[in-house]
Design an enzyme around this catalytic site. Structure first.
Site, PDB file in Angstrom:
ATOM      1  N   SER A 237       0.872  -1.281   0.038  1.00 25.23           N
ATOM      2  CA  SER A 237       0.069  -0.071   0.020  1.00 25.23           C
ATOM      3  C   SER A 237       0.963   1.108   0.055  1.00 25.23           C
ATOM      4  O   SER A 237       1.899   1.345  -0.866  1.00 25.23           O
ATOM      5  CB  SER A 237      -1.024  -0.147   1.420  1.00 25.23           C
ATOM      6  OG  SER A 237      -2.061   1.012   0.988  1.00 25.23           O
TER       7      SER A 237
ATOM      8  N   ASP B  84      -8.669  -6.318  -4.793  1.00 25.94           N
ATOM      9  CA  ASP B  84      -8.443  -5.077  -4.343  1.00 25.94           C
ATOM     10  C   ASP B  84      -8.924  -3.968  -5.221  1.00 25.94           C
ATOM     11  O   ASP B  84      -8.449  -3.921  -6.454  1.00 25.94           O
ATOM     12  CB  ASP B  84      -6.702  -5.110  -4.385  1.00 25.94           C
ATOM     13  CG  ASP B  84      -6.239  -3.614  -3.619  1.00 25.94           C
ATOM     14  OD1 ASP B  84      -7.056  -2.984  -3.495  1.00 25.94           O
ATOM     15  OD2 ASP B  84      -5.033  -3.526  -3.418  1.00 25.94           O
TER      16      ASP B  84
ATOM     17  N   HIS C 152      -8.139  -4.708  -0.489  1.00 28.12           N
ATOM     18  CA  HIS C 152      -6.949  -4.661  -0.252  1.00 28.12           C
ATOM     19  C   HIS C 152      -6.255  -4.999   1.157  1.00 28.12           C
ATOM     20  O   HIS C 152      -4.927  -5.005   1.072  1.00 28.12           O
ATOM     21  CB  HIS C 152      -6.973  -2.869  -0.261  1.00 28.12           C
ATOM     22  CG  HIS C 152      -5.949  -2.132  -0.067  1.00 28.12           C
ATOM     23  ND1 HIS C 152      -4.755  -2.171  -1.045  1.00 28.12           N
ATOM     24  CD2 HIS C 152      -5.160  -1.333   0.973  1.00 28.12           C
ATOM     25  CE1 HIS C 152      -3.826  -1.511  -0.670  1.00 28.12           C
ATOM     26  NE2 HIS C 152      -4.031  -0.973   0.578  1.00 28.12           N
TER      27      HIS C 152
END
Lengths: 362, 362
Positions: B145, B310, B343
């Protein structure tokens, strides 16, 4: 165009799914066109969460055109030269129908004393309106998003009241993600100290919280592609990033505008109540856990429309309804339209939708 | 496991992309394992938006295990018996590195006087830490991320500092939708009167607004499927809907818990600054508008990993980076893993990720 504005005061209390009833309920509605002598040409249009009865006439607060002017009017897909079009503000809302901002029997606004309502309760009020207008069977009931939920609820619970049922960009139940986004919005409203447990009428409304709620909802109405196409990473009225917290990006400016504009036309408590009604919506649950049961024996024709870029109520949700209608032996057509705008496609320039609506209504 | 906790005080002011500099910056970091005599076995792990340096040791506030315990430790994919693992709190955060809650030269917290920083500024601080540790070239830089953004920024701007670059569930730029969700969170914080233009230290923090921001973000971390699988429309500790505004649904209760728990460990102003840095991130823009230019002449090996569920940083974003690396002639491998969690998959039980990380690191 101009609609005719009316308010119906219900004489009987309106029974509610939550167990109570709503006394002296009022229903504000607009009509367009002329009701035929045999009352067979009526089309009921159901509005979405923050919509209202001004489907094809200017909004009295914003002055903007009706929310479905492209679809409703003389010569338009829902042709007011041929059909008598009715659009009523749902109960719980704030544009003239009874809702949390309305005055209760003690002379004070209901605020959070307003009963929690359901989609079926909204439709029950609409059926009372049809009764008052002496319309036994609608030529069609039409709705997008929450309007589609109402159309499905009418078809399931008052199957004799509509010959055609058109459901656009909608669902038969709210998913966990749908509920999550609505809960986020409610928490944003309730986090605003001005919300004051709902008792803010006559004082400052919780506009900051409501604007945040609207921003969250608005993101879900647009596709990722639409946001990229419309804004990308473009800067707003500047050549370089400000290295501050102003709205550097166009998408930030747009969201702030959407949020603040919304607070001028909508009541925060209505937002709480209507989102709650949507979250509670599960048509299968109302009918013994099997969605097909909801439509058993229906004689109506159905049309379901979804959009490929709608991630709020994706095509799978429409298909789920279609399968249930098939299982119930109902006449149903279904189309997934390709449009880039996400959930908002049902309100925007999608000529294919115009053709589908026109073809199904006739 | 236990990490060794350190704080580095930078002697030189840290130059910032916004034009200013950060004086007397401190960098709080954890280390695990032993640095080899030739300083060649160091792995830098970069944390995500609300992460911190406690990658494999208990969080000092919550007492919970480190956020990547499954990946980092003796015999684990990032094996602390073999590698010297470093994880530092980013500047702008609130777990020991200098951020808006830190005391400025006038003896008062920076609050909104803290400069707006970028991902590259965060990495500049990490490079200063590597300098202090006398680590010329990392065995690998690893991040998921926002951590992946840092890994990419390090590779692009300090190409000689890492031999391997592992980027998980990340992107080279924030999309309009990414910015929109962050702006929503910032507006939620700023709408809280307790935010008080950022001057709340020593008083009540804007927990209500920060909780709403966290709720919004949390929805984006999970897939629609994961929410349905985990919660569906299940009710929370009750047999029937309450017809009220309590958390009837499990997903509502879960979100409220996530929101309120977050405020106990995170500073609202840090949330503003770090989301801003992420929104500003556009690696191509930093390199003349062409992403491949960012990696021109790199000698590092790259590995990109995305997850099929995601929707925050979808696979297309990783593929976009891979294409640029291909264009730059870099050595790159890429895998899209199937995992249901959205995610958050990079933090959760996805054994395939463990194998990819272990295989690439060795």
């Amino acid at each position: 165009m101009a609609g005719a504005s009316h308010v119906l005061q219900l004489t009987d209390p309106l029974p509610l799914d939550g167990g109570g009833e709503l006394a002296r309920a009022e229903i504000a509605y607009e009509t367009y066109g002329e009701l035929s002598a045999d009352h067979s040409n009526a089309i009921l249009i159901c509005h979405a969460l923050t919509g209202d009865q001004h489907v094809a006439s200017p909004h009295p607060v914003t002055g903007k055109p009706g929310w479905w002017e492209r679809m409703v009017g003389p010569g338009k897909p829902i042709d007011t030269d041929r059909y008598f079009v009715i659009c009523a503000n749902v109960i719980g809302s704030c544009m003239g129908s009874t809702g949390p901002a309305s005055v209760a029997s003690d002379g004070k606004p209901y605020a959070m004393r307003f009963p929690v309502i359901t989609i079926r309760d909204m439709v029950r009020a609409l059926v009372a309106l049809l009764d008052a207008l002496e319309i036994d069977t609608l030529h069609a009931v039409v709705g997008g998003s929450m309007g589609g939920m109402q159309a499905l609820s009418l078809a399931a619970n008052w199957p004799e009241r509509a010959a055609r049922v058109l459901v656009v960009a909608s669902t038969s139940r709210h998913s966990a993600q749908n509920i999550a986004f609505h809960e986020l919005g409610r928490q944003a409203v309730m986090a605003d100290p001005r919300w004051n447990d709902g008792d803010y009428y006559g004082g400052d409304a919780p506009d900051s919280g409501l604007a945040v709620a609207r921003m969250a909802a608005h993101i879900t109405y647009l596709s990722e592609e639409a946001l990229t196409e419309k804004f990308g990473r473009n800067l707003q009225d500047r050549d370089a990033k400000s290295f501050g917290f102003d709205a550097d990006f166009q998408v930030e400016s747009y969201l702030r505008y959407q949020g603040s504009g919304f607070t001028r036309r909508f009541d925060a408590n209505s937002y709480l109540y209507i989102t709650r009604a949507m979250d509670y919506f599960d048509l299968a649950e109302e009918h013994g856990g099997t969605l097909a049961n909801a439509f058993a024996g229906t004689g109506a024709r159905f049309c379901l429309v979804s959009f490929d870029s709608d991630w709020l109520y994706p095509t799978a949700e429409s298909r789920h309804v279609v399968h249930a209608l098939n299982a119930a032996g109902a006449a149903v057509s279904f189309v997934e339209l390709s449009a880039p705008f996400g959930h908002d496609s049902f309100l925007l320039d999608v000529p294919a939708l115009d053709r589908v609506v026109k073809g199904f209504i006739e």
